[in-house]
Design an enzyme around this catalytic site. Structure first.
Site, mmCIF file in Angstrom:
data_model
loop_
_atom_site.group_PDB
_atom_site.id
_atom_site.type_symbol
_atom_site.label_atom_id
_atom_site.label_comp_id
_atom_site.label_asym_id
_atom_site.label_seq_id
_atom_site.Cartn_x
_atom_site.Cartn_y
_atom_site.Cartn_z
ATOM 1 N N SER A 188 47.722 20.718 -29.705
ATOM 2 C CA SER A 188 47.787 19.810 -31.059
ATOM 3 C C SER A 188 45.885 20.029 -31.511
ATOM 4 C CB SER A 188 48.000 18.990 -32.008
ATOM 5 O OG SER A 188 49.359 19.510 -31.678
ATOM 6 N N ARG A 229 44.520 23.969 -20.251
ATOM 7 C CA ARG A 229 45.376 22.935 -21.034
ATOM 8 C C ARG A 229 46.268 23.420 -19.284
ATOM 9 N NH1 ARG A 229 48.260 20.242 -24.107
ATOM 10 N NH2 ARG A 229 50.087 20.825 -24.913
ATOM 11 N N THR A 245 46.516 10.488 -25.445
ATOM 12 C CA THR A 245 45.446 11.052 -25.003
ATOM 13 C C THR A 245 44.425 10.162 -25.793
ATOM 14 O OG1 THR A 245 46.855 12.830 -26.194
ATOM 15 C CG2 THR A 245 44.236 13.050 -25.923
ATOM 16 N N GLY A 295 45.762 11.832 -29.803
ATOM 17 C CA GLY A 295 47.204 11.818 -30.704
ATOM 18 C C GLY A 295 48.229 12.655 -31.396
ATOM 19 N N ASP A 317 55.293 19.448 -24.552
ATOM 20 C CA ASP A 317 55.240 20.311 -25.641
ATOM 21 C C ASP A 317 55.631 21.918 -25.671
ATOM 22 O OD1 ASP A 317 53.896 18.047 -26.514
ATOM 23 O OD2 ASP A 317 51.603 19.114 -25.779
ATOM 24 N N GLU A 370 49.725 14.015 -21.135
ATOM 25 C CA GLU A 370 50.876 13.715 -22.928
ATOM 26 C C GLU A 370 51.610 12.687 -23.749
ATOM 27 O OE1 GLU A 370 52.021 15.486 -25.889
ATOM 28 O OE2 GLU A 370 53.560 14.343 -25.264
ATOM 29 N N THR A 408 44.094 15.026 -21.336
ATOM 30 C CA THR A 408 45.489 14.053 -21.865
ATOM 31 C C THR A 408 46.778 14.452 -20.880
ATOM 32 O OG1 THR A 408 47.210 14.027 -23.557
ATOM 33 C CG2 THR A 408 46.543 15.978 -22.996
#
Ligand code: GLU
Length: 616
Positions: free
Chosen positions: A487, A121, A423, A507, A465, A443, A441
């Site tokens: 997510s 991340r 993504t 998504g 996010d 985003e 991703t």
């Protein structure tokens, strides 16, 4: 050959491939002849289903799947193929993924039986203040669009190059240079532009035009590339070559790092743009200090199956897991479609309420993961579900302190959902039975809109996010160095210690619902995996209305409205599509038979390929 490994005891099982054919997905010709890597770009047909042995891959894109398949054919393992295919997706799906972003990588090692994950991340820069998303000019939070998304302020320290490097070093057999080679060739020789690429470019045209470097790459001659034309990205090929030669140190330090810092802190904009483009906080130290992290997966038992997922900083594993634990208390298999979907929507809303209240980066927040994933807690939540009537949303979170009273709840929290539908996701199984599920991703579709000048890739806007307005009680508040809550839900289902199904989806927060719905479609409702994945989708993320695809509303709208659900068609400001997700999955039969599936239609259809196809 009997390759029925129904992971649910279905009343009258149909052979898996036969069932898929019956739903209109062709098996024959699933694997097109492999073109040499240097061949001319050609129109690629989607292939949503492939059945066979020797390894399999599914991605949203035929070029990327062919790159991964070639790696498998040459003896590379699942990790090698996953990284090679991800790099190819950085070429052909540059608005969804690339080295300017981040992601989560799940790995199953067939030799040791161990499931591990990598948290790749993006992180908040160390200099990012708590009120970074508040406009100093007005004292009010920036509008999500266009200010916050199209900005330097939403750019997090990218994690994707470090993820590839760590995955290859830990489990792969190829070097980073070898894994990047096919994608580098692909970027140079180009790919044929399809409808999806053109429409995604047009959806982003205004903000891409705001940055000369972005416009030069993605709006050549002032327009989105035409359908059928060949799109080349030599800058990206050069950037991949740089990483191949000097390793990821050439990304997290040196000239390229300085250029990323400049692009974030002083975005160069076209004088004609009206977009405000607030600058961001990324510094060289953030890049130098970035680390992809190996994490334990989450695990829940669902009807005798072990379901592994992504632990925080993603909310994927905890939310899918909690919802499954809630649903396990109901006989979904014995219900009508409407009853089943009502329970699916309610369980999802309950799990999302807890996600909003409790999940954030575990380095900054004490996440009650054990409680969230416990059967006892699920029982407390499940008893709130009224089998005949939808609960009013948003629902309050449960009492996550260990000794809460059954069926009690705190005050509702509003958790405005700003995540979007971009993504990309891929699934790989190799000949030894290793499995990779990887979601990556930048985003939003098109990320921050900022291409690093001359480098061929977009920077992410992943920091959107975070919750925009700082609140000490919010686990997803902005903090320097922190990972925003995701997510992303790479998921692996095991039966008796052997993997039987891997799946994931893009998504935004609908990733969680797409994975959950596909799992229950398959496990409880007995749909073959291709059908489970293609079925119309709805997402209840603890909001007043249920977001649903038009086909879902058409099929189930009236029946679900009778329960009190309000359905609203999906679609967003950045996408003309009303689709939820673009998932990929591979099912593994008891005799090693692989059923790889991709979307038949969403985002133009994906590509599932196997090394040795079974001919029908
Ligand atoms: N930022 C999202 C997340 O990590 C993914 C982006 C998307 O799928 O649109 O949850």
């Amino acid at each position: 050959m009997d390759h029925r490994r129904s992971i649910r005891r279905r009343p009258s099982p149909r052979p898996l491939a036969a069932a898929l054919v019956a739903t209109g997905l062709a098996v024959a010709g699933a694997v097109p002849a492999l073109a040499p890597a240097a061949a001319d770009p050609r129109q690629q047909e989607p292939s949503p289903l492939a059945v066979g042995t020797g390894g399999a891959i599914s991605t949203v894109d035929p070029e990327a799947s062919r790159v991964g398949l070639e790696v498998l054919r040459r003896g590379g393992n699942a990790v090698d193929a996953a990284v090679a295919a991800a790099a190819a997706l950085g070429v052909t799906e540059p608005y969804s993924a690339g080295i300017g972003g981040g992601g989560y990588f799940l790995h199953y090692d067939a030799e040791t039986g161990v499931v591990e994950t990598i948290d790749g991340r993006e992180t908040a820069p160390q200099a990012m203040p708590h009120d970074a998303f508040v406009d100093p000019a007005t004292g009010e939070p920036y509008n999500f669009t266009p200010e916050l998304v199209t900005s330097g302020v939403s750019v997090g320290t990218p994690g994707t190059p470090a993820t590839w490097d760590l995955a290859l070093e830990r489990w792969g057999t190829l070097s980073l240079a070898e894994a990047l080679r096919p994608a580098t060739q692909l970027a140079r020789r180009g790919f044929v532009v399809d409808e999806t690429f053109r429409s995604q470019t047009l959806d982003n045209a205004e903000r891409f035009a705001a940055f000369p470097a972005t416009a030069e790459l993605f709006l050549p001659g002032g327009d989105a590339p035409a359908v059928g034309s060949v799109f080349r990205n030599r800058d990206l090929a050069d950037t991949y070559s740089l990483l191949a030669k000097h390793g990821v140190e050439a990304f997290y330090g040196g000239r390229l790092a300085q250029e990323m810092v400049d692009a974030v802190q002083h975005p160069v904009t076209d004088p004609a743009t009206d977009l405000p483009v607030p600058p961001g906080y990324l510094e060289l130290e953030d890049l130098a200090g970035y680390e992809a992290l190996v994490r334990e997966p989450t695990r829940v038992d669902y009807r005798g199956l072990d379901v592994y997922g992504m632990a925080p900083s993603s909310s994927g594993g905890s939310t899918v897991g909690e919802a499954l634990n809630i649903l396990e208390r109901f006989d979904l298999a014995g219900m009508s479609d409407a009853e089943y979907l009502h329970h699916y929507l309610e369980a999802s809303a309950l799990a999302f309420a807890d996600r909003g209240a409790a999940v954030g980066d575990p380095a900054y927040v004490d996440v009650p993961l054990k409680t969230l994933l416990s059967d006892e807690y699920a029982a407390e939540r499940a008893c709130l579900i009224d089998p005949a009537k939808a609960l009013p949303k948003p629902l309050p979170p449960g009492d996550l302190t260990a000794d809460g009273e059954p069926c009690t709840a705190a005050a509702p929290v509003e958790d405005p959902d700003t995540e979007n539908v971009s993504t990309t996701n891929l699934t790989v199984v190799d000949a030894s039975g290793d499995v990779v599920e990887y979601t990556l991703t930048i985003e939003q579709t098109g990320g921050s809109g900022i291409v690093v000048p001359g480098r061929g890739f977009l920077l992410n806007n992943e920091l959107t996010d975070f919750t925009a307005v700082w609140d000490e009680a919010d686990p997803n508040r902005i903090e320097p160095g922190k990972r925003p809550r995701s997510s992303i839900s790479p998921t692996l289902v095991m039966q008796d210690g052997a993997p039987v199904l891997a799946l994931g989806s893009p998504g935004g927060s609908t990733i969680i619902t797409t994975v959950l719905q596909t799992l229950t479609n398959r496990i409880d409702r007995g749909m073959p995996i291709g059908e489970a994945l293609a079925a119309p989708r709805a997402a209840q993320r603890n909001t007043a209305t249920v977001t649903a695809e038009p086909a879902f509303i058409e099929a189930y709208g009236p029946a679900l409205e009778a329960y009190g659900h309000t359905l609203e068609a999906s679609g967003d400001a950045f996408s003309s599509a009303a689709e939820i997700g673009a998932a990929t999955a591979i099912e593994i039969g008891p005799d090693g038979l692989l059923t790889a599936v991709a979307e038949p239609q969403r985002r133009g259809g994906g590509a599932a390929l196997v090394v040795d196809p079974v001919r029908h």
